[in-house]
Design an enzyme around this catalytic site. Structure first.
Site, mmCIF file in Angstrom:
data_model
loop_
_atom_site.group_PDB
_atom_site.id
_atom_site.type_symbol
_atom_site.label_atom_id
_atom_site.label_comp_id
_atom_site.label_asym_id
_atom_site.label_seq_id
_atom_site.Cartn_x
_atom_site.Cartn_y
_atom_site.Cartn_z
ATOM 1 N N ARG A 143 0.848 -1.185 0.000
ATOM 2 C CA ARG A 143 0.000 0.000 0.000
ATOM 3 C C ARG A 143 0.886 1.239 0.000
ATOM 4 O O ARG A 143 2.105 1.141 0.053
ATOM 5 C CB ARG A 143 -1.036 0.011 1.145
ATOM 6 N N GLN A 299 -1.982 2.499 10.036
ATOM 7 C CA GLN A 299 -0.706 2.603 9.314
ATOM 8 C C GLN A 299 0.340 3.348 10.140
ATOM 9 O O GLN A 299 1.535 3.077 10.039
ATOM 10 C CB GLN A 299 -0.904 3.327 7.971
ATOM 11 N N ASP A 340 -2.365 11.119 -1.877
ATOM 12 C CA ASP A 340 -2.724 10.085 -2.849
ATOM 13 C C ASP A 340 -3.125 10.692 -4.184
ATOM 14 O O ASP A 340 -3.012 10.039 -5.233
ATOM 15 C CB ASP A 340 -3.856 9.207 -2.313
ATOM 16 N N ASN A 350 -5.736 12.500 0.893
ATOM 17 C CA ASN A 350 -4.763 11.684 1.632
ATOM 18 C C ASN A 350 -5.551 10.866 2.649
ATOM 19 O O ASN A 350 -6.783 10.987 2.768
ATOM 20 C CB ASN A 350 -3.705 12.569 2.304
ATOM 21 N N LYS A 351 -4.844 10.064 3.388
ATOM 22 C CA LYS A 351 -5.480 9.161 4.360
ATOM 23 C C LYS A 351 -6.498 9.891 5.217
ATOM 24 O O LYS A 351 -6.249 11.000 5.686
ATOM 25 C CB LYS A 351 -4.380 8.533 5.224
HETATM 26 O O1 MRU Z 1 -4.495 3.291 2.374
HETATM 27 P P1 MRU Z 1 -3.020 3.517 2.259
HETATM 28 O O2 MRU Z 1 -2.251 2.956 3.397
HETATM 29 O O3 MRU Z 1 -2.470 3.086 0.925
HETATM 30 O O4 MRU Z 1 -2.891 5.092 2.340
HETATM 31 C C1 MRU Z 1 -1.636 5.673 2.253
HETATM 32 C C2 MRU Z 1 -1.680 7.136 2.427
HETATM 33 O O5 MRU Z 1 -2.702 7.744 2.563
HETATM 34 C C3 MRU Z 1 -0.379 7.835 2.288
HETATM 35 O O6 MRU Z 1 -0.359 8.980 3.083
HETATM 36 C C4 MRU Z 1 -0.204 8.234 0.824
HETATM 37 O O7 MRU Z 1 -0.374 7.124 0.003
HETATM 38 C C5 MRU Z 1 1.096 8.833 0.581
HETATM 39 S S1 MRU Z 1 2.408 7.672 0.752
HETATM 40 C C6 MRU Z 1 3.802 8.565 0.400
#
Ligand code: MRU
Length: 493
Positions: A143, A299, A340, A350-351
């Protein structure tokens, strides 16, 4: 889909080196050690001397290559210990810590660290097809926006590799099917669709209906390899540019608050937000990180805390809901997050939990930076309203490791991302400089710089000179250029 809380099916552990030695064939050890050492020196040098992007670019690609080629290591070897009472994993003595690429590509197999099982154990799983790669992205074995883009490119290259002897029409149907499966595995990260598009463009350029399956397979493999190397170089540039942007704190340590995971596990080699932190740490700047646990998938708690521990960076885990208190206490100097998808106007997905953090940072006058490579920028989406937010299974909220957290039948809503309006973002740290509002012209100009940089022929001779034995046949990293000139871009377009 799998949540980190739920027991996962037994993975296929990857075999040790051919001679049974978990560190692999002894002839490779010296080379790996050399490049790991180089990575540490490079980071220190680049971080302390502004304008060393050229060195960072060249050597980071080589360092990543050496790590990418590292055979499977069981827990307890080379920094793979779990984070526990003993703290950071025990890295090989004297070698830089904190780098842990989540994937390696060996021949016709892609080996992934199963991120669902971290931090308790390091389990590697292997995938051999685009379908398996798409599944690994979907179920979050791998991920993080930049990492899933690179892995998707490798998945398509592996598909082409399996189709060497196929008829052109059959090959085309299979590759397009694989591309769709990969693209749809997770909808929010633009890096994923961008990587698939680039691989398909390469396929088209090689001749979609060409009879030469070997040329197509080799060309697509080279394209995927180039994407991994470019990402390495880009993230290295970004980390350096972000480092010089960090606020001054005099004699006391810099306090950073971060959300989700933006380290090597999410990016492939170096991190973005976490890469900046690691550069600061390796440069000798005292830094302390508040790590949001990042509900519901954790995460932050599972991955960021683990990576920071391996790198030896002091950190404190925080319940997401405690961020307001910590900011209100004046304990945070800067907030660094990843992205993202960044829309043309700077609105950033983003997350989930990033948006409330941005509101809190604005309320407390704490600078809030989005740190992301240009591959996370989507100029085709005008603003945040056009960003599709992935909805994940409610069970990720209602259960933890199989234990119910809410009454059975409780309905739960689980958006995996949220969108932070551009007006709440102090700056966007990219591999093309630190962009400032108004973001629309700044992002457009940065994208043009990025396009021009990519259009230049690779500095093969230059790179080979620095590559030594390991890099002799490697695709050259992006040529050194005006990274320093791009720093602190005022976004004037
Ligand atoms: O759901 P995930 O764990 O893939 O989400 C990741 C994030 O939101 C990160 O902050 C994003 O991908 C940037 S990683 C440099």
């Amino acid at each position: 889909m799998t949540d980190p809380a739920r027991p996962v099916p037994p993975a296929q552990p990857v075999a040790d080196g051919p001679d049974g030695d978990p560190t692999g064939p002894s002839t490779d050890v010296g080379r790996r050690l050399f490049f790991r050492q180089l990575a540490g020196e490079m980071l220190q040098g680049a971080a302390t001397i502004v304008g060393m992007a050229e060195m960072l670019q060249r050597t980071s690609a080589e360092a990543a290559r050496s790590i990418l080629e590292e055979p499977g290591l069981p827990a307890g070897v080379a920094g793979t210990s779990v984070v526990g009472s003993s703290g950071a994993g025990a890295a090989l003595e004297g070698l830089p810590r904190g780098f842990r690429t989540p994937f390696r590509w060996e021949g016709d197999r892609l080996i992934l660290i199963d991120q669902r099982r971290l931090p308790e154990e390091i389990v590697e799983v292997e995938v051999r097809s685009a379908a398996e790669t798409a599944q690994a992205i979907r179920d979050m074995t791998v991920r993080g926006a930049p990492a899933i883009g690179q892995v998707a490119a490798i998945g398509l290259a592996m598909a082409a590799g399996r189709l060497r002897a196929s008829k052109p029409y059959a090959r085309r149907a299979t590759l397009h099917g694989a591309a769709n499966a990969l693209r749809n595995a997770r909808p929010t990260a633009v890096n994923l669709g961008g990587a698939v598009d680039r691989m398909l463009a390469r396929y088209e350029a090689l001749g979609e209906l060409s009879e030469d399956g070997d040329a197509i397979a080799d060309g697509m493999r080279a394209e995927a390899e180039a994407m991994v190397f470019e990402a390495t170089a880009d993230h290295g540039r970004l980390a350096e540019l972000g480092f010089v942007e960090l606020p001054e704190t005099g004699d006391r340590p810099l306090n950073v608050l971060t959300h989700c995971n933006t380290g090597p596990l999410a990016c492939g080699q170096f991190g973005t937000a976490l890469g900046i932190i690691q550069v600061a740490h390796h440069a000798g700047r005292p830094v302390h990180v508040y790590v949001d646990e990042t509900r519901p998938y954790l995460q932050g708690a599972r991955l960021t805390a683990w990576e920071l521990a391996q790198a030896g960076v002091p950190h404190t885990l925080l319940a997401d809901v405690a961020a307001g208190w910590v900011l209100g206490q004046g304990r945070v100097d800067v907030v660094l997050v990843g992205a993202d998808r960044i829309a043309a106007n700077g609105d950033t997905a983003n997350k989930v939990g990033t948006y409330p953090l941005a509101v809190l940072a604005a309320r407390h006058h704490v600078p809030f930076y989005v740190c992301a490579p240009m591959t996370s920028v989507d100029l085709a989406t005008p603003d945040g309203a056009g960003i599709k937010v992935e909805m994940r299974p409610p069970a990720e909220i209602t259960r933890f490791r199989g234990t119910p957290l809410a009454p059975r039948e409780t309905e739960a809503l689980n958006p995996a991302f949220d969108v932070t309006p551009a007006e709440l973002i102090t700056g966007i740290v990219t591999d093309e400089g630190v962009l400032r509002p108004p973001y629309e012209p700044a992002l457009a100009a940065a994208m043009e710089r990025s396009r021009l940089r990519r259009a230049r022929p690779p500095a093969v001779a230059h790179a080979a000179q620095h590559a030594g034995e390991a890099g002799a046949n490697a695709p050259g990293p992006t040529p050194p250029d005006d990274a320093a000139a791009g720093a602190n871009d005022q976004g004037a377009g």
